[in-house]
Design a protein around this motif. Sequence first.
Motif, PDB file in Angstrom:
ATOM      1  N   GLU A 161       0.846  -1.194   0.000  1.00  0.00           N
ATOM      2  CA  GLU A 161       0.000   0.000   0.000  1.00  0.00           C
ATOM      3  C   GLU A 161       0.884   1.248   0.000  1.00  0.00           C
ATOM      4  O   GLU A 161       1.889   1.301   0.699  1.00  0.00           O
ATOM      5  CB  GLU A 161      -0.889   0.006   1.232  1.00  0.00           C
ATOM      6  CG  GLU A 161      -2.043  -0.979   1.100  1.00  0.00           C
ATOM      7  CD  GLU A 161      -2.939  -0.933   2.321  1.00  0.00           C
ATOM      8  OE1 GLU A 161      -3.139   0.151   2.885  1.00  0.00           O
ATOM      9  OE2 GLU A 161      -3.411  -2.009   2.699  1.00  0.00           O
ATOM     10  N   VAL A 162       0.457   2.224  -0.786  1.00  0.00           N
ATOM     11  CA  VAL A 162       1.217   3.473  -0.828  1.00  0.00           C
ATOM     12  C   VAL A 162       0.852   4.287   0.404  1.00  0.00           C
ATOM     13  O   VAL A 162      -0.323   4.541   0.677  1.00  0.00           O
ATOM     14  CB  VAL A 162       0.882   4.265  -2.114  1.00  0.00           C
ATOM     15  CG1 VAL A 162       1.625   5.585  -2.127  1.00  0.00           C
ATOM     16  CG2 VAL A 162       1.227   3.439  -3.335  1.00  0.00           C
ATOM     17  N   LYS A 163       1.853   4.647   1.215  1.00  0.00           N
ATOM     18  CA  LYS A 163       1.606   5.466   2.417  1.00  0.00           C
ATOM     19  C   LYS A 163       2.279   6.821   2.230  1.00  0.00           C
ATOM     20  O   LYS A 163       3.274   6.947   1.542  1.00  0.00           O
ATOM     21  CB  LYS A 163       2.208   4.779   3.649  1.00  0.00           C
ATOM     22  CG  LYS A 163       1.637   3.401   3.912  1.00  0.00           C
ATOM     23  CD  LYS A 163       1.329   3.222   5.382  1.00  0.00           C
ATOM     24  CE  LYS A 163       0.511   1.982   5.660  1.00  0.00           C
ATOM     25  NZ  LYS A 163       1.158   0.759   5.261  1.00  0.00           N
ATOM     26  N   GLU A 164       1.686   7.806   2.858  1.00  0.00           N
ATOM     27  CA  GLU A 164       2.301   9.143   2.794  1.00  0.00           C
ATOM     28  C   GLU A 164       3.636   9.115   3.503  1.00  0.00           C
ATOM     29  O   GLU A 164       3.741   8.591   4.604  1.00  0.00           O
ATOM     30  CB  GLU A 164       1.390  10.171   3.455  1.00  0.00           C
ATOM     31  CG  GLU A 164       0.301  10.654   2.536  1.00  0.00           C
ATOM     32  CD  GLU A 164      -0.462  11.825   3.128  1.00  0.00           C
ATOM     33  OE1 GLU A 164       0.192  12.739   3.662  1.00  0.00           O
ATOM     34  OE2 GLU A 164      -1.693  11.791   3.066  1.00  0.00           O
ATOM     35  N   THR A 165       4.638   9.661   2.853  1.00  0.00           N
ATOM     36  CA  THR A 165       5.957   9.689   3.487  1.00  0.00           C
ATOM     37  C   THR A 165       6.038  10.881   4.439  1.00  0.00           C
ATOM     38  O   THR A 165       5.455  11.937   4.181  1.00  0.00           O
ATOM     39  CB  THR A 165       7.060   9.805   2.438  1.00  0.00           C
ATOM     40  OG1 THR A 165       6.740  10.886   1.575  1.00  0.00           O
ATOM     41  CG2 THR A 165       7.190   8.530   1.628  1.00  0.00           C
TER      42      THR A 165
END
Length: 285
Positions: free
Chosen positions: A279-283
Amino acid sequence: MTDAAAPPTVLDVVNALDRRYPRDWAEPWDRVGLVLGDFAHPVERVLCVVDCVPETVEQALAERADLIVAHHPLLLKPVSSIAPDTFKGRVIHRLIRGDVALYAAHTNADIANPGVSDALAARLDLLDLRPLVPASGPGAGGGRGIGRIGELAEPMTVAEFTGFVAIRLPATAAGIRAAGDPERMIRTVAVSGGAGDSFLGDVRRAGVDAYLCADLRHHPASEHLAEGGPALLDVAHWATERPWLDEVAVWLRGEFGVEVVVSDVDTDPWTVHAVGTLEVKETQP
Ligand SMILES: [Zn+2]
């Protein structure tokens, strides 16, 4: 008149192919027609391929084919050597040693009627076919042109149509990607065998609901959708042109009574497809 029992020669088959796909119908940059072969050699078996590559040449030799009818030209760009330390040189040596002639029908077969996109449209049961870009120049008229527009018998969503295409066209590792709202209903579809980027403006003007072709890229596809263009289906290049081989094979058998084998060697370069689960998570800054 030739003896009915004698097989046709390479010249006989080349002449018939040239009548069906006149060479002057090809784009000016294209290189079509007989690539190599002995005109007097008898033709008893033909192999139809999308690409003349080492794998399909080996198939031609194993099938004892006398002639390969290919869609893509082996020699599109000028060469100054066919030395066997290049892949094309090796292919040419294998073919000449094996006495296998090679013929290419490319953009002249794309615009023909019936042509490459008719076979693609037929696989998808599209009705009332018309050219996406009517042919101009020597190929003009006769319902000829690039791509075909047709109607689905029943409307379906982009997602449903994508699944339908996946079961109707030859399977490849690359599979099929669609762009646009998956729930959008579509009835009128444009198809074009092979690379289709350059016809995005034409499909927008044609007012179709979806456009299926190969080799679509990020920026042209994104900008096309942002401008309200039809949904896009991006299919493996080989899979869009493979249906045409069956149509050519039926015609060759009827015309000459020769044996024709259609190659199912998938010559698409892509061999692996993976869909990640990360899953793409906010960095964090
Ligand atoms: Zn192609």
